[in-house]
Design a protein around this motif. Sequence first.
Motif, PDB file in Angstrom:
ATOM      1  N   THR A 128       0.899  -1.116   0.132  1.00 34.29           N
ATOM      2  CA  THR A 128       0.010  -0.028   0.012  1.00 34.29           C
ATOM      3  C   THR A 128       0.809   1.346  -0.054  1.00 34.29           C
ATOM      4  OG1 THR A 128      -1.505  -1.233   1.151  1.00 34.29           O
ATOM      5  CG2 THR A 128      -2.016   1.294   1.227  1.00 34.29           C
ATOM      6  N   ARG A 129       1.890   1.290   0.913  1.00 35.41           N
ATOM      7  CA  ARG A 129       2.903   2.331   0.832  1.00 35.41           C
ATOM      8  C   ARG A 129       3.438   2.787  -0.353  1.00 35.41           C
ATOM      9  NH1 ARG A 129       2.919   4.844   5.655  1.00 35.41           N
ATOM     10  NH2 ARG A 129       2.263   3.549   7.605  1.00 35.41           N
ATOM     11  N   ARG A 130       4.028   1.491  -0.929  1.00 40.48           N
ATOM     12  CA  ARG A 130       4.821   1.750  -2.356  1.00 40.48           C
ATOM     13  C   ARG A 130       3.936   2.350  -3.377  1.00 40.48           C
ATOM     14  NH1 ARG A 130      10.273   1.072  -4.192  1.00 40.48           N
ATOM     15  NH2 ARG A 130       9.984   2.037  -6.193  1.00 40.48           N
ATOM     16  N   TYR A 131       2.616   1.531  -3.411  1.00 40.85           N
ATOM     17  CA  TYR A 131       1.698   2.141  -4.565  1.00 40.85           C
ATOM     18  C   TYR A 131       1.207   3.510  -4.030  1.00 40.85           C
ATOM     19  CZ  TYR A 131      -2.811   2.373  -6.514  1.00 40.85           C
ATOM     20  OH  TYR A 131      -4.049   2.824  -7.274  1.00 40.85           O
ATOM     21  N   ALA A 132       0.750   3.958  -2.892  1.00 37.95           N
ATOM     22  CA  ALA A 132       0.431   5.463  -2.788  1.00 37.95           C
ATOM     23  C   ALA A 132       1.898   6.329  -3.019  1.00 37.95           C
ATOM     24  CB  ALA A 132       0.357   5.441  -1.043  1.00 37.95           C
ATOM     25  N   THR A 133       2.892   6.042  -2.726  1.00 43.90           N
ATOM     26  CA  THR A 133       3.983   6.840  -3.308  1.00 43.90           C
ATOM     27  C   THR A 133       4.176   6.986  -4.930  1.00 43.90           C
ATOM     28  OG1 THR A 133       5.287   5.966  -1.369  1.00 43.90           O
ATOM     29  CG2 THR A 133       6.410   7.003  -3.082  1.00 43.90           C
ATOM     30  N   GLU A 134       3.965   5.725  -5.470  1.00 41.28           N
ATOM     31  CA  GLU A 134       3.997   5.533  -7.035  1.00 41.28           C
ATOM     32  C   GLU A 134       3.063   6.651  -7.636  1.00 41.28           C
ATOM     33  OE1 GLU A 134       6.426   4.753  -8.641  1.00 41.28           O
ATOM     34  OE2 GLU A 134       7.585   3.443  -7.012  1.00 41.28           O
ATOM     35  N   ILE A 135       1.733   6.497  -6.957  1.00 44.20           N
ATOM     36  CA  ILE A 135       0.752   7.198  -7.634  1.00 44.20           C
ATOM     37  C   ILE A 135       0.426   8.783  -6.945  1.00 44.20           C
ATOM     38  CG2 ILE A 135      -0.611   5.327  -8.459  1.00 44.20           C
ATOM     39  CD1 ILE A 135      -2.833   6.011  -6.221  1.00 44.20           C
ATOM     40  N   GLY A 154     -10.575   0.077   5.738  1.00 46.02           N
ATOM     41  CA  GLY A 154     -10.090   1.259   6.274  1.00 46.02           C
ATOM     42  C   GLY A 154      -8.574   1.329   6.829  1.00 46.02           C
ATOM     43  N   GLN A 155      -8.117   0.158   7.121  1.00 45.80           N
ATOM     44  CA  GLN A 155      -6.761   0.172   7.422  1.00 45.80           C
ATOM     45  C   GLN A 155      -5.828   0.509   6.290  1.00 45.80           C
ATOM     46  OE1 GLN A 155      -4.439  -0.817  10.499  1.00 45.80           O
ATOM     47  NE2 GLN A 155      -3.636   0.452   8.920  1.00 45.80           N
ATOM     48  N   THR A 156      -6.203  -0.096   5.026  1.00 45.30           N
ATOM     49  CA  THR A 156      -5.337   0.153   3.797  1.00 45.30           C
ATOM     50  C   THR A 156      -5.352   1.758   3.649  1.00 45.30           C
ATOM     51  OG1 THR A 156      -6.514  -1.539   2.862  1.00 45.30           O
ATOM     52  CG2 THR A 156      -5.075  -0.550   1.331  1.00 45.30           C
ATOM     53  N   MET A 157      -6.810   2.454   3.946  1.00 40.88           N
ATOM     54  CA  MET A 157      -6.720   3.824   3.830  1.00 40.88           C
ATOM     55  C   MET A 157      -5.721   4.600   4.645  1.00 40.88           C
ATOM     56  SD  MET A 157      -8.454   4.243   1.054  1.00 40.88           S
ATOM     57  CE  MET A 157      -8.089   2.647   0.586  1.00 40.88           C
ATOM     58  N   ALA A 158      -5.876   4.227   6.074  1.00 40.38           N
ATOM     59  CA  ALA A 158      -5.071   4.787   6.898  1.00 40.38           C
ATOM     60  C   ALA A 158      -3.573   4.680   6.418  1.00 40.38           C
ATOM     61  CB  ALA A 158      -5.170   4.183   8.170  1.00 40.38           C
ATOM     62  N   TRP A 159      -3.075   3.565   6.148  1.00 42.09           N
ATOM     63  CA  TRP A 159      -1.743   3.536   5.521  1.00 42.09           C
ATOM     64  C   TRP A 159      -1.482   4.314   4.233  1.00 42.09           C
ATOM     65  CZ3 TRP A 159      -2.098  -2.347   5.280  1.00 42.09           C
ATOM     66  CH2 TRP A 159      -2.029  -3.073   6.778  1.00 42.09           C
ATOM     67  N   TYR A 164       1.009   9.367   2.264  1.00 42.44           N
ATOM     68  CA  TYR A 164       0.882  10.713   1.291  1.00 42.44           C
ATOM     69  C   TYR A 164       1.388  11.984   2.379  1.00 42.44           C
ATOM     70  CZ  TYR A 164      -1.235  14.179  -1.662  1.00 42.44           C
ATOM     71  OH  TYR A 164      -1.234  15.467  -2.424  1.00 42.44           O
ATOM     72  N   SER A 165       0.898  11.671   3.461  1.00 40.63           N
ATOM     73  CA  SER A 165       1.294  12.832   4.591  1.00 40.63           C
ATOM     74  C   SER A 165       2.720  12.920   4.794  1.00 40.63           C
ATOM     75  CB  SER A 165       0.422  12.541   5.791  1.00 40.63           C
ATOM     76  OG  SER A 165      -1.063  12.643   5.660  1.00 40.63           O
TER      77      SER A 165
END
Length: 421
Positions: A128-135, A154-159, A164-165
């Motif tokens: 999740t964290r790597r995907y969030a960074t890539e997009i 919800g946990q995925t969204m929190a990560w 992003y933050s």
Amino acid sequence: MADGLFDSPLFKDAFEQLEDAASIMGLDPNIAERLKYPKRALQVAVPIRLDHVTVKTFMGYRVQHNMTLGPGKGGIRFHPHVDLSETAALAMLMTFKCALVGLPLGGAKGGICVDPNELSRQELQSLTRRYATEISMIVGPNIDIPAPDIGTDGQTMAWFMDTYSQLKGYTVPGVVTGKPIAVGGSLGRAEATGKGVAYCINFAAEKLGMEINAKTTVAIHGFGKVGIPAAEDLRAQGAKIVAVSDVSGAIYNEDGIDLDAAINWVKGRKFLKDMPGIKVISNEELLALDVDILIPAAIDGVITKDNCRNVKAKIIAEGANGPTTREAIKHLTERGAFIIPDILCNAGGVIVSYFEWVQGLQNFFWSLDEINNKMHAILRESFDRVVLASETFDVDMKRAALIGALRRLEKAMRLRGLFPS
Ligand code: NAD
């Protein structure tokens, strides 16, 4: 431009539905041309280190279909079938859904081709964290706001929000919705989609002069974030849930299944078919049960031309996105079934996501009653508008919903014009 887009049956179906509705309503052909393709599609490699040290790369996507009405909005799916074409089709459906229910949001969707059941919690967090960074360069509270979908929560969204933050250097709760309450989520969001499905079933039952009571039988295909709350709400109204299913198979009891036991069983990430003391049937058999209400709430393309003749339900409430193909809808409508189309039936989720986004931007939170009442009002008004369009154009509910969405988009796109002119 269209390379790879038409690879999935879902994209072909969405594309043909658009062309079909456009011709019935006389949509401006220039507007139709612009709506056929996604505005932006990003494909990313998501390499992570697995628990046993080796590195594995997964393919991820984020597609923004149309952002005329506002920032993109749409879930993130972790599922082995995710690809560019399916993600683009789901982004297109989000454009239509937001437009139909009158939200100031556009359509987007994302996902990773992965089976989340095969990854540990730590591996899912890394993914999740790597995907969030890539997009991260194409999402944000004013750009595109992801939410949970199949295989995410919800946990995925929190990560995602935390990652992003970290990149921004300050907390940005508005980058996603469907967050846990403790990190800025909204009351009622977790159950919103299923509750909205139950509201729409009530509207449909009222229209058909059908009462929801102890004799009303319900079968639910897909026992996740949509299927479970829909089952709970319908049971609370007295209906009998006779069958539910997940990817492993279905459980059935003509006198009503023990819903609480089934919910507790799957909470431990266990498959329904392994539940002790129950009758197991196949997913195909569940779809063919002689019930009053059928809720396809798993994946797309489950009721097709090949099995639609077996489906006996009076009301088919599309909790999932695209569960019924065009041919199947035609047949089911002709035989008198009442179909509540996906962009209306499962819109409760994006409506409360919108509420979560608004509450987050204002840092002012609403009560659960306020949220459910506002969602109910939007769905009621949208349902009535779709029924009216269906009667005015003499078309099925699916086409009518799309016509309603396209009317709103046409108006806004004409006013904004085409850049550069
Ligand atoms: P989920 O992951 O919480 O649950 C999905 C359920 O479907 C699980 O029980 C899973 O085992 C089952 N499933 C998966 N593949 C299957 C298959 N091949 N056959 C039978 N069952 C299968 O996902 P969800 O969030 O409940 O989403 C379900 C559907 O609803 C999806 O189409 C999604 O796009 C749509 N939807 C979800 C939301 C939301 O807020 N979560 C909002 C709108 C629409």
